[in-house]
Design a protein around this motif. Structure first.
Motif, mmCIF file in Angstrom:
data_model
loop_
_atom_site.group_PDB
_atom_site.id
_atom_site.type_symbol
_atom_site.label_atom_id
_atom_site.label_comp_id
_atom_site.label_asym_id
_atom_site.label_seq_id
_atom_site.Cartn_x
_atom_site.Cartn_y
_atom_site.Cartn_z
ATOM 1 N N GLY A 1 0.804 -1.220 0.000
ATOM 2 C CA GLY A 1 0.000 0.000 0.000
ATOM 3 C C GLY A 1 0.834 1.265 0.000
ATOM 4 O O GLY A 1 0.475 2.234 0.662
ATOM 5 N N VAL A 2 1.941 1.271 -0.757
ATOM 6 C CA VAL A 2 2.795 2.456 -0.799
ATOM 7 C C VAL A 2 2.643 3.161 -2.136
ATOM 8 O O VAL A 2 2.405 2.536 -3.172
ATOM 9 C CB VAL A 2 4.275 2.108 -0.530
ATOM 10 C CG1 VAL A 2 4.446 1.582 0.884
ATOM 11 C CG2 VAL A 2 4.827 1.120 -1.534
ATOM 12 N N GLU A 3 2.763 4.474 -2.102
ATOM 13 C CA GLU A 3 2.586 5.320 -3.273
ATOM 14 C C GLU A 3 3.822 6.187 -3.490
ATOM 15 O O GLU A 3 4.533 6.493 -2.529
ATOM 16 C CB GLU A 3 1.377 6.249 -3.060
ATOM 17 C CG GLU A 3 0.054 5.532 -2.885
ATOM 18 C CD GLU A 3 -0.444 4.910 -4.168
ATOM 19 O OE1 GLU A 3 -0.101 5.418 -5.252
ATOM 20 O OE2 GLU A 3 -1.168 3.903 -4.095
ATOM 21 N N PRO A 4 4.071 6.603 -4.731
ATOM 22 C CA PRO A 4 5.174 7.524 -4.993
ATOM 23 C C PRO A 4 5.065 8.766 -4.116
ATOM 24 O O PRO A 4 3.971 9.259 -3.855
ATOM 25 C CB PRO A 4 5.002 7.875 -6.470
ATOM 26 C CG PRO A 4 4.256 6.712 -7.037
ATOM 27 C CD PRO A 4 3.353 6.225 -5.935
ATOM 28 N N GLY A 5 6.203 9.228 -3.646
ATOM 29 C CA GLY A 5 6.260 10.393 -2.765
ATOM 30 C C GLY A 5 6.291 10.025 -1.300
ATOM 31 O O GLY A 5 6.678 10.842 -0.466
ATOM 32 N N GLU A 6 5.907 8.790 -0.956
ATOM 33 C CA GLU A 6 5.963 8.342 0.436
ATOM 34 C C GLU A 6 7.388 7.939 0.799
ATOM 35 O O GLU A 6 8.120 7.408 -0.028
ATOM 36 C CB GLU A 6 5.060 7.130 0.659
ATOM 37 C CG GLU A 6 3.591 7.429 0.601
ATOM 38 C CD GLU A 6 2.769 6.190 0.897
ATOM 39 O OE1 GLU A 6 3.145 5.394 1.777
ATOM 40 O OE2 GLU A 6 1.733 6.024 0.228
ATOM 41 N N VAL A 7 7.747 8.179 2.045
ATOM 42 C CA VAL A 7 9.012 7.674 2.577
ATOM 43 C C VAL A 7 8.731 6.270 3.115
ATOM 44 O O VAL A 7 7.832 6.091 3.943
ATOM 45 C CB VAL A 7 9.577 8.592 3.673
ATOM 46 C CG1 VAL A 7 10.822 7.969 4.307
ATOM 47 C CG2 VAL A 7 9.894 9.972 3.089
ATOM 48 N N ILE A 8 9.462 5.303 2.596
ATOM 49 C CA ILE A 8 9.246 3.920 3.017
ATOM 50 C C ILE A 8 10.518 3.362 3.640
ATOM 51 O O ILE A 8 11.614 3.858 3.411
ATOM 52 C CB ILE A 8 8.782 3.024 1.852
ATOM 53 C CG1 ILE A 8 9.868 2.907 0.768
ATOM 54 C CG2 ILE A 8 7.487 3.544 1.262
ATOM 55 C CD1 ILE A 8 9.534 1.893 -0.315
ATOM 56 N N THR A 9 10.348 2.325 4.449
ATOM 57 C CA THR A 9 11.480 1.605 5.014
ATOM 58 C C THR A 9 11.727 0.374 4.153
ATOM 59 O O THR A 9 10.802 -0.383 3.867
ATOM 60 C CB THR A 9 11.191 1.179 6.472
ATOM 61 O OG1 THR A 9 10.935 2.362 7.238
ATOM 62 C CG2 THR A 9 12.373 0.431 7.061
ATOM 63 N N ALA A 10 12.958 0.228 3.722
ATOM 64 C CA ALA A 10 13.347 -0.909 2.882
ATOM 65 C C ALA A 10 14.581 -1.554 3.481
ATOM 66 O O ALA A 10 15.297 -0.946 4.280
ATOM 67 C CB ALA A 10 13.612 -0.450 1.460
ATOM 68 N N GLU A 11 14.803 -2.787 3.076
ATOM 69 C CA GLU A 11 15.984 -3.524 3.516
ATOM 70 C C GLU A 11 16.526 -4.285 2.318
ATOM 71 O O GLU A 11 15.761 -4.825 1.520
ATOM 72 C CB GLU A 11 15.580 -4.493 4.614
ATOM 73 C CG GLU A 11 16.715 -5.279 5.220
ATOM 74 C CD GLU A 11 16.237 -6.135 6.367
ATOM 75 O OE1 GLU A 11 16.365 -7.370 6.246
ATOM 76 O OE2 GLU A 11 15.736 -5.590 7.360
ATOM 77 N N VAL A 12 17.850 -4.293 2.181
ATOM 78 C CA VAL A 12 18.488 -5.110 1.164
ATOM 79 C C VAL A 12 19.592 -5.928 1.823
ATOM 80 O O VAL A 12 20.282 -5.446 2.713
ATOM 81 C CB VAL A 12 19.079 -4.290 -0.008
ATOM 82 C CG1 VAL A 12 17.979 -3.594 -0.794
ATOM 83 C CG2 VAL A 12 20.111 -3.295 0.445
ATOM 84 N N GLU A 13 19.700 -7.169 1.382
ATOM 85 C CA GLU A 13 20.781 -8.052 1.827
ATOM 86 C C GLU A 13 21.517 -8.534 0.590
ATOM 87 O O GLU A 13 20.911 -9.106 -0.328
ATOM 88 C CB GLU A 13 20.231 -9.237 2.608
ATOM 89 C CG GLU A 13 21.314 -10.143 3.125
ATOM 90 C CD GLU A 13 20.790 -11.267 3.986
ATOM 91 O OE1 GLU A 13 21.627 -12.037 4.498
ATOM 92 O OE2 GLU A 13 19.566 -11.391 4.156
#
Length: 98
Positions: free
Chosen positions: A84-96
């Protein structure tokens, strides 16, 4: 190596006909990844293979170096809908890195 970060979800402006959305890794993480990149499996365009996560959704993909020197993570439509995320939102992501 695993990195968790917050970044604004943005549309790739170079190809306005296409719907590509990215988040950028922080400069410090990108610099560290760049130092290690030669020892990791790589895909085309200097990409580095990762397992990514946004919220409860994870997927295998690659991060790509940008002209500014930071790596960018593509956040596809399936992930955006599921979380439920849209452009312009600050999101938390993780990469390994894999």
């Amino acid at each position: 190596m695993r990195y968790r970060f917050e970044s604004e979800l943005r549309r790739w402006e170079a190809r306005l006909r296409d719907d590509w959305y990215f988040v950028d890794l922080p400069p410090e993480a990108s610099a560290e990844i760049h130092e290690w990149a030669d020892a990791l499996p790589r895909a085309g365009f200097g990409a580095v293979k990762v397992v990514a996560r946004v919220g409860g959704t994870s997927w295998s993909t690659s991060i790509f170096p940008s002209a500014s020197g930071v790596y960018s993570l593509v956040v596809g439509a399936r992930v955006r809908r599921a979380e439920g995320v849209e452009p312009g939102e600050v999101i938390t992501a993780e990469v390994e890195l894999v």
